[in-house]
Write a protein that holds these residues in place. Structure first.
Motif, short mmCIF file in Angstrom:
data_model
loop_
_atom_site.label_atom_id
_atom_site.label_comp_id
_atom_site.label_asym_id
_atom_site.label_seq_id
_atom_site.Cartn_x
_atom_site.Cartn_y
_atom_site.Cartn_z
N VAL A 1 41.92 46.20 -40.38
CA VAL A 1 42.75 44.60 -39.55
C VAL A 1 42.98 46.17 -38.73
O VAL A 1 44.63 45.94 -37.95
N ARG B 1 45.07 47.02 -35.33
CA ARG B 1 45.99 45.40 -34.97
C ARG B 1 46.82 46.14 -35.42
O ARG B 1 48.45 45.30 -34.25
N THR C 1 52.10 41.57 -31.89
CA THR C 1 51.64 41.61 -33.08
C THR C 1 50.65 40.73 -34.09
O THR C 1 50.18 40.90 -34.54
N ALA D 1 48.39 38.75 -31.86
CA ALA D 1 47.40 39.28 -31.84
C ALA D 1 46.28 38.94 -33.20
O ALA D 1 44.89 38.69 -32.83
N LEU D 2 47.19 39.35 -34.23
CA LEU D 2 46.64 38.83 -35.44
C LEU D 2 46.02 37.66 -35.58
O LEU D 2 44.64 37.39 -35.79
N SER E 1 42.75 37.63 -33.92
CA SER E 1 41.73 38.67 -34.36
C SER E 1 40.81 37.26 -34.93
O SER E 1 39.24 38.21 -35.36
N GLY E 2 40.81 36.43 -35.70
CA GLY E 2 39.74 35.81 -36.56
C GLY E 2 39.98 35.75 -37.77
O GLY E 2 40.98 36.30 -38.16
N GLY F 1 42.29 39.03 -39.71
CA GLY F 1 43.83 38.53 -39.08
C GLY F 1 44.59 37.66 -39.70
O GLY F 1 45.95 38.11 -40.14
#
Length: 606
Positions: A253, A256, A266, A269-270, A273-274, A277
């Protein structure tokens, strides 16, 4: 090189005020100022600017650190442990900066204090681990009590349930007592700060002085290297950043974490991200509490920004570590190398001793190494964690009074002294109670605007490194070891300094490095630091350690061989010269310099 041109520093009574700063004396409590009726004594004393702890202009409310630190240091020296030769420190605010003057114990009291000091300090050294564990519990309880303080807006009316229950007190009482509690807990934190600190220095000093007797030619840095190479909780925040950088690469990751402007977005977004993340975010949350209660400042200013409150700071450091990992670099501190160096030096000196002296050497060294980590670890628990919560709660109160119309900006409260804040708070609750407009809503906005102008004027002039008459010799050990002030430093300051050829300072961390200077005025400049540069600053903070992987050396204006800057640089194997006096003023960014941390010299190469 500097040449002596003066025999004394300016008198605080004759130093002209910076233009626009007229009236600054009315901003601070009387006991923090040089008073005319004490002029003769004050002018004959030696006052040095403690830019190691207060490198910038101090707002009226921010004097709380200088006041509580000096009071508690003196209390433990003079009344608690009865340190034989040293009482405490006088402190003054002059033109916005903090000046200190050591108070030696009277010569005729030294002998009678020795047995009591040995008894009291000996008990601590003999029960160090148990008492230190108890100390940590006390500090964490203080932090929890600070966290529990709330400054809630006053209600339109008290709830009827409280009336019917006969409570008798309400929201105004909670506000006033909450503020008093905030100040009292801050003071308690500073008492905790000094419970062990001076003993840590005393243990090191005892070993240091013994080494001076055994090995007359041993350099101060040689003694310091005998206790280096230890695990410290102060370095744990940086270790957590490195661990998170490695985990990001392991979980794939790392991309990211590459934005040029990392921040809360940030983290969002993590989270989206799945699973990898979210796994990384779980590790982030585990590190955040408590290790991100850490500031890139030093904990003495209301404006200090803490990692836990501004994720852009730690995320930026993590990004830099990730980039270094992707380049195949090693990011871990070379602790085994430091330990090997320490043991080699220790063995060499030990072999020089008569066999009968070696048990004494071993005993003194053992106590010094036992106490040494606290000299830095307390920094995290008090200056960073405890003071971080204190400032967060103080800002909460400032916002409440801003909402009530007392001032226009969130941080304006810090232009008041803490006693003035108590008056403003009472004005606020009195207006609420009587249904009238508080006087402060009209009084404070223009007054704060005036104080802002004065603060800005004071900040435009760098402080004198010292005031008054220097002593014929500096013998007070903490002044030498912590602040790096000795006869040579004083001569350099009196000479005015010159960077055309070079500067001298304290050999703080061994090694030699060359590179372009990067002058860092404060935490905001850290983002400007480039690979291969040399940091030149008034003082560095422990939380700058993540930047040390980029730079080749460090130079500071103040600090001795046992200053925070010196200890951190040694533990990160970064060459350093401290106590230069005015390197950050004389050396501009971009000037190529050579730093010799073994000899304490800074040479200008271009």
């Amino acid at each position: 090189m500097a040449t002596d041109t003066r025999t004394a520093f300016p008198s605080p009574y004759e130093l002209p005020d910076p233009p626009g700063a007229e009236g600054w004396r009315h901003l601070y409590p009387y006991h923090l100022l040089f008073q005319e009726d004490r002029r003769e004594a004050d002018e004959s004393a030696f006052w040095f600017c403690d830019s190691q702890h207060w490198p910038n202009v101090i707002k009226p409310f921010e004097t709380i650190g200088a006041e509580f630190a000096a009071k508690c240091l003196g209390e433990y020296n003079t009344r608690y442990f009865l340190v034989p030769t040293s009482y405490g420190l006088e402190r003054r605010i002059h033109q916005g900066y903090c000046y200190l003057s050591p108070v030696p114990a009277p010569a005729d009291r030294v002998a009678e204090r020795v047995p009591e000091f040995e008894r009291r300090a000996g008990h601590y050294f003999g029960h160090w681990e148990q008492l230190l564990a108890h100390w940590k519990r006390k500090v964490l309880e203080t932090v929890r009590e600070l966290e529990a303080i709330r400054f809630a807006p006053l209600p339109e009316t008290q709830p009827v349930e409280e009336v019917e229950a006969g409570a008798g007190t309400g929201a105004s009482d909670a506000l006033l007592t909450g503020y008093d509690r905030l100040i009292a807990l801050c003071h308690r934190g500073w008492q905790h700060h000094f419970e062990f600190l001076n003993l840590g220095y005393a243990a090191y000093l005892d070993f240091f002085l013994a080494c001076r007797r055994w090995f007359p030619d041993i350099p101060d840095l040689g003694v310091a290297r005998v206790v280096q190479g230890v695990e410290m909780e102060l370095f744990r925040p940086d270790e957590e950043l490195k661990r998170l950088a490695k985990l990001a690469v392991e979980l794939n990751v790392e991309n990211r974490l590459m934005p040029a402007d990392p921040g809360a977005h940030t983290l969002r977004a993590l989270a989206a991200s799945g699973r990898p993340g979210r796994e990384w975010l779980d590790a982030w949350d585990a590190a955040r509490d408590p290790w991100f209660n850490f500031t890139s400042g030093n904990g003495f200013y209301a404006s200090d920004v803490y990692w836990r409150d501004d994720p852009s700071l730690p995320l930026g450091y993590i990004r830099d570590y990730v980039l270094r990992l992707l380049r195949g670099e090693t990011i871990d501190r070379d602790l085994p190398g430091l330990v090997a160096d320490r043991e080699r030096i220790t063995g060499e000196y030990r072999e020089l001793l008569d066999p009968a002296q070696r048990p004494v050497f071993d005993a003194k060294l053992s106590v010094a190494r036992q106490a040494y980590p606290y000299v830095e670890n307390h920094n995290f628990y008090i200056e960073h964690w405890t003071m971080g919560v204190f400032w967060r709660k103080a800002r909460e109160l400032s916002r409440l009074l801003r909402s009530a119309g007392f001032w226009p900006a969130d941080g304006d409260m810090f232009h008041l002294t803490r006693d003035e804040v108590r008056e403003a708070l009472f004005d606020h609750v009195n207006g609420w109670a009587s249904g009238s407009r508080p006087v402060g809503c009209d009084y404070w906005p223009p007054e704060i605007a005036r104080r802002r102008r004065i603060m800005a004027a004071l900040a435009r002039r760098r402080p004198q490194p010292a005031l008054g008459v220097p002593p014929p010799s500096v013998t007070e050990p903490f002044t030498i070891m912590l602040w790096g002030i000795d006869e040579e430093r004083i001569r350099s300051w009196l000479g005015g300094g010159s960077a055309t050829g070079g500067l001298t300072g304290v050999p703080a961390s061994p090694g030699t490095a060359e590179g372009p200077a990067r002058v860092v005025r404060g935490p905001r400049d850290l983002s400007l630091v480039q690979e291969g540069e040399i940091i030149v600053a008034s003082v560095t903070a422990p939380s700058w350690a993540p930047v040390f992987g980029k730079v080749r050396a460090a130079v500071t204006d103040i600090g001795g061989v046992m200053s925070h800057a010196a200890i951190v640089c040694r533990e990160y194997a970064l060459p350093a010269v401290t106590g230069t006096g005015d390197a950050s003023t004389l050396i501009p960014t971009g000037r190529r310099i050579r730093v010799d941390g073994t000899t304490g010299t800074v040479t200008v190469l271009d």
